[in-house]
Design an enzyme around this catalytic site. Structure first.
Site, PDB file in Angstrom:
ATOM      1  N   GLY A  88     -45.756  13.589  -2.908  1.00 51.51           N
ATOM      2  CA  GLY A  88     -45.197  14.864  -3.342  1.00 51.51           C
ATOM      3  C   GLY A  88     -43.696  14.918  -3.103  1.00 51.51           C
ATOM      4  O   GLY A  88     -43.107  13.985  -2.537  1.00 51.51           O
ATOM      5  N   ASP A  89     -43.078  15.987  -3.587  1.00 45.83           N
ATOM      6  CA  ASP A  89     -41.633  16.215  -3.407  1.00 45.83           C
ATOM      7  C   ASP A  89     -40.783  15.111  -4.024  1.00 45.83           C
ATOM      8  O   ASP A  89     -39.678  14.833  -3.546  1.00 45.83           O
ATOM      9  CB  ASP A  89     -41.272  16.345  -1.907  1.00 45.83           C
ATOM     10  CG  ASP A  89     -42.126  17.367  -1.200  1.00 45.83           C
ATOM     11  OD1 ASP A  89     -42.383  18.418  -1.804  1.00 45.83           O
ATOM     12  OD2 ASP A  89     -42.547  17.106  -0.056  1.00 45.83           O
ATOM     13  N   LYS A  96     -40.260  16.184  -9.243  1.00 47.56           N
ATOM     14  CA  LYS A  96     -40.937  16.413 -10.536  1.00 47.56           C
ATOM     15  C   LYS A  96     -40.355  17.618 -11.273  1.00 47.56           C
ATOM     16  O   LYS A  96     -40.258  17.608 -12.491  1.00 47.56           O
ATOM     17  CB  LYS A  96     -42.443  16.634 -10.317  1.00 47.56           C
ATOM     18  CG  LYS A  96     -43.150  15.419  -9.743  1.00 47.56           C
ATOM     19  CD  LYS A  96     -44.615  15.703  -9.523  1.00 47.56           C
ATOM     20  CE  LYS A  96     -44.920  16.646  -8.385  1.00 47.56           C
ATOM     21  NZ  LYS A  96     -44.575  16.166  -7.033  1.00 47.56           N
ATOM     22  N   GLY A  97     -39.960  18.663 -10.520  1.00 47.26           N
ATOM     23  CA  GLY A  97     -39.455  19.883 -11.141  1.00 47.26           C
ATOM     24  C   GLY A  97     -38.271  19.588 -12.043  1.00 47.26           C
ATOM     25  O   GLY A  97     -38.219  20.027 -13.189  1.00 47.26           O
ATOM     26  N   LYS A  98     -37.343  18.796 -11.537  1.00 46.73           N
ATOM     27  CA  LYS A  98     -36.159  18.465 -12.327  1.00 46.73           C
ATOM     28  C   LYS A  98     -36.547  17.662 -13.577  1.00 46.73           C
ATOM     29  O   LYS A  98     -36.041  17.907 -14.674  1.00 46.73           O
ATOM     30  CB  LYS A  98     -35.162  17.667 -11.487  1.00 46.73           C
ATOM     31  CG  LYS A  98     -34.062  17.185 -12.392  1.00 46.73           C
ATOM     32  CD  LYS A  98     -33.149  16.157 -11.889  1.00 46.73           C
ATOM     33  CE  LYS A  98     -32.495  15.499 -13.097  1.00 46.73           C
ATOM     34  NZ  LYS A  98     -31.268  14.827 -12.796  1.00 46.73           N
ATOM     35  N   GLY A 137     -43.694  22.922  -4.547  1.00 43.99           N
ATOM     36  CA  GLY A 137     -42.363  23.521  -4.590  1.00 43.99           C
ATOM     37  C   GLY A 137     -41.525  22.710  -5.547  1.00 43.99           C
ATOM     38  O   GLY A 137     -41.149  21.588  -5.231  1.00 43.99           O
ATOM     39  N   HIS A 138     -41.299  23.234  -6.745  1.00 40.68           N
ATOM     40  CA  HIS A 138     -40.556  22.485  -7.754  1.00 40.68           C
ATOM     41  C   HIS A 138     -39.202  23.142  -7.989  1.00 40.68           C
ATOM     42  O   HIS A 138     -39.127  24.324  -8.300  1.00 40.68           O
ATOM     43  CB  HIS A 138     -41.364  22.429  -9.065  1.00 40.68           C
ATOM     44  CG  HIS A 138     -42.623  21.616  -8.924  1.00 40.68           C
ATOM     45  ND1 HIS A 138     -43.591  21.531  -9.877  1.00 40.68           N
ATOM     46  CD2 HIS A 138     -43.047  20.823  -7.907  1.00 40.68           C
ATOM     47  CE1 HIS A 138     -44.568  20.723  -9.455  1.00 40.68           C
ATOM     48  NE2 HIS A 138     -44.256  20.290  -8.256  1.00 40.68           N
ATOM     49  N   GLN A 148     -47.912  18.001  -6.120  1.00 36.96           N
ATOM     50  CA  GLN A 148     -48.154  17.064  -5.015  1.00 36.96           C
ATOM     51  C   GLN A 148     -47.996  15.627  -5.521  1.00 36.96           C
ATOM     52  O   GLN A 148     -47.186  15.392  -6.393  1.00 36.96           O
ATOM     53  CB  GLN A 148     -49.538  17.283  -4.374  1.00 36.96           C
ATOM     54  CG  GLN A 148     -49.660  18.573  -3.565  1.00 36.96           C
ATOM     55  CD  GLN A 148     -49.878  19.804  -4.404  1.00 36.96           C
ATOM     56  OE1 GLN A 148     -50.738  19.832  -5.262  1.00 36.96           O
ATOM     57  NE2 GLN A 148     -49.110  20.840  -4.168  1.00 36.96           N
ATOM     58  N   THR A 164     -54.295  16.683   0.195  1.00 36.25           N
ATOM     59  CA  THR A 164     -54.534  18.046  -0.244  1.00 36.25           C
ATOM     60  C   THR A 164     -55.965  18.118  -0.772  1.00 36.25           C
ATOM     61  O   THR A 164     -56.711  17.128  -0.709  1.00 36.25           O
ATOM     62  CB  THR A 164     -53.474  18.477  -1.295  1.00 36.25           C
ATOM     63  OG1 THR A 164     -53.598  19.887  -1.508  1.00 36.25           O
ATOM     64  CG2 THR A 164     -53.601  17.717  -2.599  1.00 36.25           C
ATOM     65  N   LEU A 168     -31.582   8.383  -6.543  1.00 34.87           N
ATOM     66  CA  LEU A 168     -30.932   7.095  -6.298  1.00 34.87           C
ATOM     67  C   LEU A 168     -29.594   7.312  -5.594  1.00 34.87           C
ATOM     68  O   LEU A 168     -29.193   6.523  -4.721  1.00 34.87           O
ATOM     69  CB  LEU A 168     -30.719   6.374  -7.645  1.00 34.87           C
ATOM     70  CG  LEU A 168     -30.105   4.982  -7.565  1.00 34.87           C
ATOM     71  CD1 LEU A 168     -31.008   4.020  -6.791  1.00 34.87           C
ATOM     72  CD2 LEU A 168     -29.830   4.409  -8.967  1.00 34.87           C
TER      73      LEU A 168
HETATM   74  P1  IMP Z   1     -52.408  21.763   1.599  1.00 37.41           P
HETATM   75  O1  IMP Z   1     -52.275  21.304   0.188  1.00 37.41           O
HETATM   76  O2  IMP Z   1     -51.582  22.984   1.919  1.00 37.41           O
HETATM   77  O3  IMP Z   1     -53.837  21.926   2.011  1.00 37.41           O
HETATM   78  O4  IMP Z   1     -51.808  20.609   2.558  1.00 37.41           O
HETATM   79  C1  IMP Z   1     -52.438  19.343   2.687  1.00 37.41           C
HETATM   80  C2  IMP Z   1     -51.385  18.247   2.836  1.00 37.41           C
HETATM   81  O5  IMP Z   1     -50.661  18.102   1.613  1.00 37.41           O
HETATM   82  C3  IMP Z   1     -50.327  18.515   3.892  1.00 37.41           C
HETATM   83  O6  IMP Z   1     -49.934  17.294   4.474  1.00 37.41           O
HETATM   84  C4  IMP Z   1     -49.169  19.101   3.114  1.00 37.41           C
HETATM   85  O7  IMP Z   1     -47.923  18.917   3.761  1.00 37.41           O
HETATM   86  C5  IMP Z   1     -49.261  18.267   1.844  1.00 37.41           C
HETATM   87  N1  IMP Z   1     -48.716  18.948   0.665  1.00 37.41           N
HETATM   88  C6  IMP Z   1     -49.289  19.933  -0.053  1.00 37.41           C
HETATM   89  N2  IMP Z   1     -48.497  20.293  -1.077  1.00 37.41           N
HETATM   90  C7  IMP Z   1     -47.415  19.507  -1.017  1.00 37.41           C
HETATM   91  C8  IMP Z   1     -46.246  19.376  -1.835  1.00 37.41           C
HETATM   92  O8  IMP Z   1     -46.061  20.040  -2.850  1.00 37.41           O
HETATM   93  N3  IMP Z   1     -45.349  18.435  -1.435  1.00 37.41           N
HETATM   94  C9  IMP Z   1     -45.547  17.648  -0.356  1.00 37.41           C
HETATM   95  N4  IMP Z   1     -46.620  17.717   0.421  1.00 37.41           N
HETATM   96  C10 IMP Z   1     -47.548  18.654   0.100  1.00 37.41           C
END
Ligand code: IMP
Length: 430
Positions: free
Chosen positions: A12-13, A16-18, A40-41, A224, A239, A332
């Site tokens: 995740g992170d 992707k939003g950009k 969070g995008h 994610q 998740t 990069l």
């Molecule tokens: P949950 O999705 O809130 O249940 O979290 C489960 C795991 O996924 C945790 O380690 C969170 O930090 C991670 N996680 C959930 N959503 C994101 C995301 O959008 N970006 C990065 N990690 C995420």
């Protein structure tokens, strides 16, 4: 016209939003299929910076509809505050559609998320605390509440809530020893949500089918990342949904043959939030330097992200699980100015070399990274808009990642704004 997917290749992170925002101008609709407001995008355009958690990132383009599919779990409070925030900045949200089949994150799911994490103690997953897991659990246990239920309060919602609360309140009072949830309090909230969300609640499978049949194009927005997938990720530190491409078919009611391209976004290094194995994690001063330089703090929770070198073993696994047709490499520019950069090309456990991403989380935790070191670059890649602008060492780093993962890099992102992008190969034709 077919559908194209942009999904997360790591934890995740990835940015992707950009990327979605960059491509959204070419499509008619942007569609979310999994997760919820745990995502969070970030989108930066000429109107400023937007942080979206639930509403698809394409909403910032005029005339592009946004669809929240049945596979997404929706916190109505979060959705309404996002709608209000966008509205106050002049973004038209009338083309936002939410599947009537999407499950509702109820206030009691958020409470339960926190209680479960506390109860797990040292084994806590480090969730975002948004009630995601408990909502998916209820969906599978067949005691969930769907957004469409809000539109039939007497006939469907009340009996379903009564049933759900009988289980939840037994759990709250007998196991966790906390206050029970009051049905009338929840119903009062549901009435407000129903009034405000009614125009957006639609049979989105049909809308998607009509778009495709009408020669319109859609962009699937992953949330994610593949390594957080409940099946394919580092279970149990994952998740509760399927961010990988399989989730898109289920989470939208989409025929897989409609998906013409699957592109995964990867950072030029690695990050992870929450617990769980991360073989190429960096610790100490260099990790702090990288984190600060890249401002690696969660968009949703503000938590400091763990940072590490690019993990080509995990990326190759991501390619295989998703059948990737392309990659996007973001951030990069963050590696500009380092004297050397490393890529994790394999793992070592108990003196044995491993080239595959293991499913056994205990084994993954013991994996030591095997690195390949590459010379860094002094000239900036930041804001570059053409491959020919990249310093030679940066370009060979990019080419080496392509080679190790076995997949073409189609876009390189060199900064947060739309313009700071190198389009190497078209992802969406036309
Ligand atoms: P949950 O999705 O809130 O249940 O979290 C489960 C795991 O996924 C945790 O380690 C969170 O930090 C991670 N996680 C959930 N959503 C994101 C995301 O959008 N970006 C990065 N990690 C995420």
């Amino acid at each position: 016209m077919p559908a194209y997917a942009v999904i997360g290749g790591q934890w995740g992170d990835e940015g992707k939003g950009k990327v979605i925002d960059y491509l959204a101008g070419k499509v008619d609709s942007v569609v979310r299929y999994a997760g919820g407001n745990n995502a969070g995008h970030t989108v930066v355009n000429d109107r400023g910076k937007f942080e979206l958690h639930l509403i698809p990132s394409g909403i910032c383009w005029e005339g592009v509809s946004g669809i929240i599919g049945n596979g997404v779990v929706v916190d109505p409070e979060g959705l309404l505050s996002e709608l209000d925030g966008l509205g106050s900045r002049g973004v038209d949200t009338s083309l936002l559609y939410v599947s009537e089949r999407a499950h509702v994150i109820m206030p009691y799911h958020i409470v339960l998320d926190e209680l479960e994490e506390k109860a797990k103690g040292v084994n806590a997953v480090g969730t975002t605390g948004r009630g995601i897991g408990p909502t998916y659990v209820d969906k599978v246990s067949r005691v969930g509440i769907r957004i469409g239920d809000l539109l039939d309060i007497k006939g469907v919602l009340v009996p379903r809530l009564e049933q759900a609360l009988s289980f939840k309140n037994a759990l709250f009072t007998k196991v966790y020893e906390v206050e029970p949830v009051n049905l009338d309090d929840i119903l009062a909230k549901c009435r407000v949500w129903a009034d405000r969300l009614a125009p957006h609640i639609q049979p989105t499978e049909q809308i998607i089918q009509d778009l495709l049949a009408g020669d319109k194009s859609i962009l699937l927005e992953g949330a994610q990342g593949t390594l957080l997938d409940v099946d394919h990720g580092s279970y149990p530190y994952v998740t509760s949904s399927s961010p990988s491409i399989g989730g898109a078919c289920i989470g939208l009611g989409l025929n897989p043959q409609e998906i013409a391209g699957v592109v995964a976004v990867f950072k030029a290094y690695s990050t992870r939030v929450g617990s769980g194995p991360m073989p190429s994690e960096l610790l100490g001063d260099f990790a702090d330097e990288l984190r600060e330089k890249a401002h690696e703090y969660g968009t949703t929770t503000g938590r400091a992200r763990r940072v590490g070198w690019f993990d080509a073993v995990a990326a190759r696994y991501s390619r295989l699980v998703n059948g990737l047709t392309g990659m996007v490499l973001t951030r990069l520019d963050i590696l500009d100015g380092f004297s050397a950069v490393k890529i994790c090309v394999g793992y070592e456990v108990d003196g044995q070399r491993i080239d595959r991403f293991p499913s056994n989380t205990g084994l993954l935790e013991r994996c030591q990274p095997v690195y390949e070191e590459h010379p860094g670059w002094d000239q900036p890649t930041a804001s570059a808009t053409d491959v020919s602008h990249l310093p030679a060492n940066a370009l060979s780093y990019v080419r080496r990642i392509e080679e190790l993962v076995g997949c073409q890099i189609q876009i390189i992102s060199t900064g947060p704004s739309r313009e700071e992008t190198i389009l190497v190969h078209e992802i969406i034709p036309g």
